[in-house]
Write a protein that holds these residues in place. Structure first.
Motif, PDB file in Angstrom:
ATOM      1  N   MET A 161      14.033  20.460 -28.331  1.00  0.00           N
ATOM      2  CA  MET A 161      13.331  21.598 -28.888  1.00  0.00           C
ATOM      3  C   MET A 161      11.827  21.362 -28.917  1.00  0.00           C
ATOM      4  SD  MET A 161      13.671  24.527 -30.002  1.00  0.00           S
ATOM      5  CE  MET A 161      13.214  25.780 -31.113  1.00  0.00           C
ATOM      6  N   SER A 162      11.416  20.113 -29.106  1.00  0.00           N
ATOM      7  CA  SER A 162       9.984  19.835 -29.195  1.00  0.00           C
ATOM      8  C   SER A 162       9.284  19.981 -27.851  1.00  0.00           C
ATOM      9  CB  SER A 162       9.759  18.433 -29.747  1.00  0.00           C
ATOM     10  OG  SER A 162      10.309  17.488 -28.855  1.00  0.00           O
ATOM     11  N   SER A 163      10.037  20.057 -26.770  1.00  0.00           N
ATOM     12  CA  SER A 163       9.403  20.179 -25.457  1.00  0.00           C
ATOM     13  C   SER A 163       9.239  21.635 -25.025  1.00  0.00           C
ATOM     14  CB  SER A 163      10.228  19.428 -24.425  1.00  0.00           C
ATOM     15  OG  SER A 163      11.523  19.980 -24.354  1.00  0.00           O
ATOM     16  N   ILE A 164       9.889  22.551 -25.697  1.00  0.00           N
ATOM     17  CA  ILE A 164       9.760  23.962 -25.341  1.00  0.00           C
ATOM     18  C   ILE A 164       8.401  24.504 -25.784  1.00  0.00           C
ATOM     19  CG2 ILE A 164      10.682  26.262 -25.804  1.00  0.00           C
ATOM     20  CD1 ILE A 164      13.426  24.968 -26.019  1.00  0.00           C
ATOM     21  N   LEU A 165       7.919  24.058 -26.927  1.00  0.00           N
ATOM     22  CA  LEU A 165       6.666  24.569 -27.455  1.00  0.00           C
ATOM     23  C   LEU A 165       5.455  24.259 -26.569  1.00  0.00           C
ATOM     24  CD1 LEU A 165       7.267  23.910 -31.236  1.00  0.00           C
ATOM     25  CD2 LEU A 165       7.474  26.049 -29.986  1.00  0.00           C
ATOM     26  N   PRO A 166       5.299  23.039 -26.034  1.00  0.00           N
ATOM     27  CA  PRO A 166       4.168  22.821 -25.119  1.00  0.00           C
ATOM     28  C   PRO A 166       4.263  23.653 -23.842  1.00  0.00           C
ATOM     29  CG  PRO A 166       5.004  20.721 -25.862  1.00  0.00           C
ATOM     30  CD  PRO A 166       5.945  21.765 -26.356  1.00  0.00           C
ATOM     31  N   VAL A 167       5.465  23.888 -23.361  1.00  0.00           N
ATOM     32  CA  VAL A 167       5.627  24.707 -22.155  1.00  0.00           C
ATOM     33  C   VAL A 167       5.195  26.141 -22.455  1.00  0.00           C
ATOM     34  CG1 VAL A 167       7.313  25.647 -20.535  1.00  0.00           C
ATOM     35  CG2 VAL A 167       7.433  23.246 -21.176  1.00  0.00           C
ATOM     36  N   LEU A 168       5.638  26.682 -23.576  1.00  0.00           N
ATOM     37  CA  LEU A 168       5.241  28.040 -23.950  1.00  0.00           C
ATOM     38  C   LEU A 168       3.741  28.129 -24.219  1.00  0.00           C
ATOM     39  CD1 LEU A 168       8.196  29.089 -26.278  1.00  0.00           C
ATOM     40  CD2 LEU A 168       7.756  29.792 -23.933  1.00  0.00           C
ATOM     41  N   SER A 169       3.192  27.117 -24.877  1.00  0.00           N
ATOM     42  CA  SER A 169       1.756  27.101 -25.138  1.00  0.00           C
ATOM     43  C   SER A 169       0.961  27.022 -23.836  1.00  0.00           C
ATOM     44  CB  SER A 169       1.411  25.922 -26.042  1.00  0.00           C
ATOM     45  OG  SER A 169       0.035  25.872 -26.282  1.00  0.00           O
ATOM     46  N   GLY A 170       1.440  26.246 -22.879  1.00  0.00           N
ATOM     47  CA  GLY A 170       0.781  26.164 -21.583  1.00  0.00           C
ATOM     48  C   GLY A 170       0.828  27.476 -20.831  1.00  0.00           C
ATOM     49  N   LEU A 171       1.957  28.173 -20.927  1.00  0.00           N
ATOM     50  CA  LEU A 171       2.060  29.485 -20.288  1.00  0.00           C
ATOM     51  C   LEU A 171       1.094  30.493 -20.913  1.00  0.00           C
ATOM     52  CD1 LEU A 171       5.919  29.773 -19.833  1.00  0.00           C
ATOM     53  CD2 LEU A 171       4.207  29.454 -18.048  1.00  0.00           C
ATOM     54  N   VAL A 172       0.967  30.444 -22.240  1.00  0.00           N
ATOM     55  CA  VAL A 172       0.030  31.334 -22.925  1.00  0.00           C
ATOM     56  C   VAL A 172      -1.399  31.008 -22.527  1.00  0.00           C
ATOM     57  CG1 VAL A 172      -0.921  31.916 -25.199  1.00  0.00           C
ATOM     58  CG2 VAL A 172       1.541  31.857 -24.859  1.00  0.00           C
TER      59      VAL A 172
END
Length: 92
Positions: free
Chosen positions: A1-12
């Motif tokens: 779960m902790s790896s989904i947030l950096p991916v989403l933040s990078g997409l944003v």
């Protein structure tokens, strides 16, 4: 779960770089795009956990990813924040 947030933040961040900073006329919008892509790669690295034998090294990677994410968000705020100095010069 902790790896989904950096991916989403990078997409944003990539979205903000292309659709907001580039249209606002910022000269270095591409730097935000590169940082967003690096943040996505960090998220995928944390998701796949290559060669993490113990939790200490994994937590260091997650902590470094969070610090880098904070750095990128700070740069994003500086580059996307509206520059009103031109409007003040025209009014006064």
């Amino acid at each position: 779960m902790s790896s989904i947030l950096p991916v989403l933040s990078g997409l944003v961040e990539c979205y903000l770089a292309v659709y907001v900073a580039k249209r606002a006329g910022r000269r270095s919008w591409w730097v935000l795009n590169i940082f967003g892509i690096i943040l996505i790669l960090f998220g995928f690295t944390a998701a796949t956990r290559p060669a993490f034998n113990d939790m200490t090294s994994y937590m260091r990677v997650v902590g470094g990813t969070i610090l880098f994410s904070s750095f990128v968000i700070g740069l994003s705020l500086l580059w996307i924040w509206p520059n009103r100095s031109k409007n003040r010069d025209q009014e006064g």
